[in-house]
Design an enzyme around this catalytic site. Structure first.
Site, PDB file in Angstrom:
ATOM      1  N   SER A  25     -11.349  -0.408  -0.361  1.00 44.81           N
ATOM      2  CA  SER A  25     -10.322  -0.745   0.632  1.00 44.81           C
ATOM      3  C   SER A  25      -9.257   0.339   0.654  1.00 44.81           C
ATOM      4  CB  SER A  25      -9.659  -2.088   0.273  1.00 44.81           C
ATOM      5  OG  SER A  25      -8.511  -2.331   1.059  1.00 44.81           O
ATOM      6  N   TYR A  39      -6.167  -8.380  -5.658  1.00 39.93           N
ATOM      7  CA  TYR A  39      -7.027  -7.674  -4.708  1.00 39.93           C
ATOM      8  C   TYR A  39      -6.851  -6.165  -4.826  1.00 39.93           C
ATOM      9  CZ  TYR A  39      -9.179  -6.419  -0.236  1.00 39.93           C
ATOM     10  OH  TYR A  39      -9.975  -5.862   0.748  1.00 39.93           O
ATOM     11  N   LYS A  78      -9.589  -3.231  -6.045  1.00 40.79           N
ATOM     12  CA  LYS A  78     -10.035  -2.141  -5.187  1.00 40.79           C
ATOM     13  C   LYS A  78      -9.740  -0.778  -5.805  1.00 40.79           C
ATOM     14  CE  LYS A  78     -11.790  -4.780  -2.048  1.00 40.79           C
ATOM     15  NZ  LYS A  78     -13.233  -4.803  -1.763  1.00 40.79           N
TER      16      LYS A  78
END
Length: 261
Positions: A139, A152, A156
């Site tokens: 990401s 998150y 990533k």
């Protein structure tokens, strides 16, 4: 289009979103695709849609035994393993203070450990075939984080680091390992987030606003990500490894720091 003829391909998280788009692209290129996901209904739907070049395996990317069995099933069905596309992932919101431990574990297990386990079992099969390619979905948040997405963003950033390590470890096996780093892409997960953050508006209006935040003025399409994944997995990209490639509509380019005179 026949760029994956004779190739055995595993796509984790391949029943929805970017994973499904990747499965479609590989199958359209003649590849034999094993779709791995934990929801039987979506796996069955994806396989039915794609047709004879696809098969399904219902399993959890967090589980050692499931991933070993998924890779073995793909190898038995298609004669080996040539390409692994790691597309399974979840998004959760929270700071380190308000994120429950079990949510942190879920995000890191699905987004990061899933790549570790899939690769752990796929790489020996790739060695037997004389090489292969691994592509992981990361990401833009590996580079520039929103507020309130601690788990998150951590997952990533770790994906990009893991990709670099794996690229070095397995270059001698003729296995390339790369990451694809999208910004906002039109997936069920993005729609879920838009519904969560729509406030008094609509999810559609929220998606439009997020799209306008990209210099190209829109959110991306799963098929656009799939084309990049396919390129990195193809014979055309055999000299690319350890890379993290942005596909972000220019969003990171506008985040430069202005230094006053």
């Amino acid at each position: 289009m026949s760029d994956f003829n004779g190739k055995s391909i595993i796509v984790t998280g391949g029943s929805l979103g970017m994973g499904l788009a990747c499965a479609r692209r590989f199958a359209a290129g003649g590849g034999k695709v094993m779709i791995v996901a934990n929801d039987k209904a979506s796996v069955d739907s994806a396989v039915a849609e794609i047709g004879e070049n696809a098969a399904g395996f219902v399993g959890d990317v967090r589980r050692n035994d499931d991933m070993a069995a998924a890779v073995q099933t793909a190898a038995s069905r298609h004669g080996g393993v040539d390409v692994l596309a790691c597309c399974a992932g979840i998004q959760r919101y929270g700071t380190v203070v308000d994120t429950p431990e079990e949510v942190w574990d879920d995000v890191l297990d699905i987004n990061l450990k899933g790549i570790f386990l899939a690769s752990k079992f796929a790489i020996p099969g790739m060695r037997k075939r004389g090489g292969g390619a691994i592509v992981a979905i990361s990401s833009v948040q590996a580079y520039a984080s929103q507020a309130g997405v601690a788990a998150y963003t951590a997952s990533k950033g770790a994906i990009n680091a893991l990709v670099r390590a794996m690229a070095l470890d397995h270059a001698g096996d003729n296995i390339t390992v790369n990451a694809v780093c999208p910004a906002s892409i039109d997936t069920p997960m993005l729609h879920w987030a838009a519904d969560l953050w729509k406030g008094d508006g609509t999810a559609e209006a929220t998606l439009d606003a997020w799209g306008r935040g990209h210099p190209l003025g829109r959110i991306g399409k799963p098929c656009e990500v799939a084309e990049l994944v396919a390129f990195l997995a193809s014979e055309k990209a055999r000299f690319i490894t350890g890379a993290d490639v942005k596909i972000d509509g220019g969003v990171l380019s506008k985040l430069g720091i202005v230094i006053p005179d």
